[in-house]
Design a protein around this motif. Structure first.
Motif, PDB file in Angstrom:
ATOM      1  N   GLN A 103       0.822  -1.208   0.000  1.00 30.85           N
ATOM      2  CA  GLN A 103       0.000   0.000   0.000  1.00 30.85           C
ATOM      3  C   GLN A 103       0.859   1.262   0.000  1.00 30.85           C
ATOM      4  O   GLN A 103       0.562   2.224  -0.709  1.00 30.85           O
ATOM      5  N   CYS A 104       1.935   1.264   0.777  1.00 30.41           N
ATOM      6  CA  CYS A 104       2.822   2.438   0.822  1.00 30.41           C
ATOM      7  C   CYS A 104       3.409   2.733  -0.557  1.00 30.41           C
ATOM      8  O   CYS A 104       3.388   3.873  -1.016  1.00 30.41           O
ATOM      9  N   HIS A 105       3.943   1.703  -1.210  1.00 30.92           N
ATOM     10  CA  HIS A 105       4.522   1.906  -2.544  1.00 30.92           C
ATOM     11  C   HIS A 105       3.481   2.480  -3.502  1.00 30.92           C
ATOM     12  O   HIS A 105       3.761   3.397  -4.277  1.00 30.92           O
ATOM     13  N   SER A 106       2.265   1.960  -3.443  1.00 29.11           N
ATOM     14  CA  SER A 106       1.204   2.415  -4.333  1.00 29.11           C
ATOM     15  C   SER A 106       0.802   3.861  -4.045  1.00 29.11           C
ATOM     16  O   SER A 106       0.602   4.662  -4.966  1.00 29.11           O
ATOM     17  N   VAL A 107       0.698   4.227  -2.771  1.00 27.94           N
ATOM     18  CA  VAL A 107       0.366   5.605  -2.392  1.00 27.94           C
ATOM     19  C   VAL A 107       1.449   6.558  -2.902  1.00 27.94           C
ATOM     20  O   VAL A 107       1.153   7.590  -3.504  1.00 27.94           O
ATOM     21  N   PHE A 108       2.706   6.212  -2.677  1.00 26.04           N
ATOM     22  CA  PHE A 108       3.795   7.082  -3.111  1.00 26.04           C
ATOM     23  C   PHE A 108       3.802   7.229  -4.632  1.00 26.04           C
ATOM     24  O   PHE A 108       4.033   8.320  -5.154  1.00 26.04           O
ATOM     25  N   ASN A 109       3.512   6.150  -5.352  1.00 26.85           N
ATOM     26  CA  ASN A 109       3.432   6.236  -6.816  1.00 26.85           C
ATOM     27  C   ASN A 109       2.277   7.138  -7.251  1.00 26.85           C
ATOM     28  O   ASN A 109       2.423   7.938  -8.179  1.00 26.85           O
ATOM     29  N   ASN A 110       1.121   7.013  -6.598  1.00 29.91           N
ATOM     30  CA  ASN A 110      -0.029   7.850  -6.937  1.00 29.91           C
ATOM     31  C   ASN A 110       0.269   9.335  -6.696  1.00 29.91           C
ATOM     32  O   ASN A 110      -0.128  10.197  -7.485  1.00 29.91           O
ATOM     33  N   ILE A 111       0.972   9.627  -5.620  1.00 30.65           N
ATOM     34  CA  ILE A 111       1.351  11.016  -5.343  1.00 30.65           C
ATOM     35  C   ILE A 111       2.282  11.531  -6.440  1.00 30.65           C
ATOM     36  O   ILE A 111       2.123  12.652  -6.937  1.00 30.65           O
ATOM     37  N   ARG A 112       3.225  10.708  -6.830  1.00 30.16           N
ATOM     38  CA  ARG A 112       4.159  11.096  -7.901  1.00 30.16           C
ATOM     39  C   ARG A 112       3.385  11.398  -9.192  1.00 30.16           C
ATOM     40  O   ARG A 112       3.670  12.389  -9.866  1.00 30.16           O
ATOM     41  N   TYR A 113       2.394  10.561  -9.530  1.00 30.77           N
ATOM     42  CA  TYR A 113       1.576  10.799 -10.729  1.00 30.77           C
ATOM     43  C   TYR A 113       0.906  12.177 -10.669  1.00 30.77           C
ATOM     44  O   TYR A 113       0.923  12.924 -11.638  1.00 30.77           O
ATOM     45  N   ILE A 114       0.289  12.491  -9.543  1.00 29.77           N
ATOM     46  CA  ILE A 114      -0.420  13.765  -9.408  1.00 29.77           C
ATOM     47  C   ILE A 114       0.550  14.934  -9.502  1.00 29.77           C
ATOM     48  O   ILE A 114       0.299  15.906 -10.215  1.00 29.77           O
ATOM     49  N   LEU A 115       1.670  14.837  -8.792  1.00 30.26           N
ATOM     50  CA  LEU A 115       2.663  15.909  -8.837  1.00 30.26           C
ATOM     51  C   LEU A 115       3.150  16.147 -10.263  1.00 30.26           C
ATOM     52  O   LEU A 115       3.212  17.294 -10.719  1.00 30.26           O
ATOM     53  N   GLU A 116       3.492  15.075 -10.960  1.00 34.24           N
ATOM     54  CA  GLU A 116       4.023  15.209 -12.317  1.00 34.24           C
ATOM     55  C   GLU A 116       2.971  15.744 -13.274  1.00 34.24           C
ATOM     56  O   GLU A 116       3.264  16.620 -14.095  1.00 34.24           O
ATOM     57  N   ASP A 117       1.733  15.257 -13.167  1.00 34.34           N
ATOM     58  CA  ASP A 117       0.666  15.763 -14.040  1.00 34.34           C
ATOM     59  C   ASP A 117       0.359  17.241 -13.769  1.00 34.34           C
ATOM     60  O   ASP A 117      -0.113  17.949 -14.650  1.00 34.34           O
ATOM     61  N   ALA A 118       0.642  17.700 -12.552  1.00 37.06           N
ATOM     62  CA  ALA A 118       0.404  19.096 -12.194  1.00 37.06           C
ATOM     63  C   ALA A 118       1.565  20.009 -12.569  1.00 37.06           C
ATOM     64  O   ALA A 118       1.445  21.225 -12.489  1.00 37.06           O
ATOM     65  N   GLY A 119       2.703  19.424 -12.951  1.00 31.37           N
ATOM     66  CA  GLY A 119       3.869  20.233 -13.282  1.00 31.37           C
ATOM     67  C   GLY A 119       4.815  20.437 -12.111  1.00 31.37           C
ATOM     68  O   GLY A 119       5.685  21.304 -12.145  1.00 31.37           O
ATOM     69  N   SER A 120       4.664  19.643 -11.066  1.00 35.21           N
ATOM     70  CA  SER A 120       5.556  19.694  -9.912  1.00 35.21           C
ATOM     71  C   SER A 120       6.373  18.401  -9.895  1.00 35.21           C
ATOM     72  O   SER A 120       6.412  17.677 -10.886  1.00 35.21           O
ATOM     73  N   SER A 121       7.018  18.102  -8.777  1.00 35.21           N
ATOM     74  CA  SER A 121       7.814  16.876  -8.686  1.00 35.21           C
ATOM     75  C   SER A 121       8.011  16.478  -7.224  1.00 35.21           C
ATOM     76  O   SER A 121       7.760  17.263  -6.308  1.00 35.21           O
ATOM     77  N   TRP A 122       8.469  15.258  -7.042  1.00 36.74           N
ATOM     78  CA  TRP A 122       8.661  14.680  -5.710  1.00 36.74           C
ATOM     79  C   TRP A 122       9.550  15.564  -4.837  1.00 36.74           C
ATOM     80  O   TRP A 122       9.283  15.744  -3.651  1.00 36.74           O
ATOM     81  N   ASP A 123      10.597  16.115  -5.413  1.00 40.62           N
ATOM     82  CA  ASP A 123      11.547  16.909  -4.638  1.00 40.62           C
ATOM     83  C   ASP A 123      10.984  18.267  -4.216  1.00 40.62           C
ATOM     84  O   ASP A 123      11.618  18.980  -3.450  1.00 40.62           O
ATOM     85  N   LYS A 124       9.793  18.601  -4.672  1.00 41.31           N
ATOM     86  CA  LYS A 124       9.167  19.876  -4.298  1.00 41.31           C
ATOM     87  C   LYS A 124       8.120  19.714  -3.197  1.00 41.31           C
ATOM     88  O   LYS A 124       7.443  20.673  -2.837  1.00 41.31           O
ATOM     89  N   ILE A 125       8.003  18.507  -2.653  1.00 34.92           N
ATOM     90  CA  ILE A 125       7.076  18.291  -1.526  1.00 34.92           C
ATOM     91  C   ILE A 125       7.646  18.996  -0.297  1.00 34.92           C
ATOM     92  O   ILE A 125       8.820  18.826   0.038  1.00 34.92           O
ATOM     93  N   VAL A 126       6.803  19.794   0.377  1.00 38.56           N
ATOM     94  CA  VAL A 126       7.249  20.525   1.563  1.00 38.56           C
ATOM     95  C   VAL A 126       6.553  20.085   2.850  1.00 38.56           C
ATOM     96  O   VAL A 126       7.053  20.342   3.940  1.00 38.56           O
TER      97      VAL A 126
END
Length: 141
Positions: free
Chosen positions: A64-87
């Motif tokens: 579940q953790c891996h899947s949640v983290f992947n889903n977050i990455r999808y949303i960030l990338e589709d929005a024009g952001s990225s994993w390294d910009k999570i605050v």
């Protein structure tokens, strides 16, 4: 002067289960709605076994953790952001005693380079039969 409040929905992350978007951009901040481990276009939840009544019979928090983290990455990338910009990350777990150690180990791997602020909360249940959900704030250019 009005602020830009852009609604964002990912084409890769699971569809929201209610009347809310995947994310909203306000200024240079991106606010993600709660994200769980479900898969887009299916009722399948990675790492969850359900009985005929939809009750959880077993689950694998690591999957579940891996899947949640992947889903977050999808949303960030589709929005024009990225994993390294999570605050900032708020994590909801339904079983802190059993799942925190595994979740915390995986979190440390995913956030090794970028270490956002984090709050972890144990809750009774989530709207779907999942054991983890994340609420994320990121910056966006």
């Amino acid at each position: 002067m009005s602020e830009n409040k852009e609604i964002i929905n990912s084409s890769k992350a699971p569809e929201p289960v209610g009347a809310y978007p995947h994310a909203r951009k306000v200024g240079n901040l991106l606010f993600l709605s709660g994200v769980g481990p479900r898969e887009r276009g299916t009722k399948k939840i990675p790492g969850v076994e359900l009985d005929e009544n939809g009750n959880i019979t077993s689950y694998d928090i690591e999957t579940q953790c891996h899947s949640v983290f992947n889903n977050i990455r999808y949303i960030l990338e589709d929005a024009g952001s990225s994993w390294d910009k999570i605050v900032d990350v708020t994590v909801f777990l339904t079983n802190m005693k059993e799942d925190f150690k595994t979740y915390n180990r995986l979190y440390a791997l995913y956030f090794k380079e970028n270490q956002p602020c984090r709050t972890t909360i144990e809750i009774n249940c989530l709207p779907t039969p999942i054991a983890i959900e994340l609420k994320v704030i990121a910056t966006i250019d």
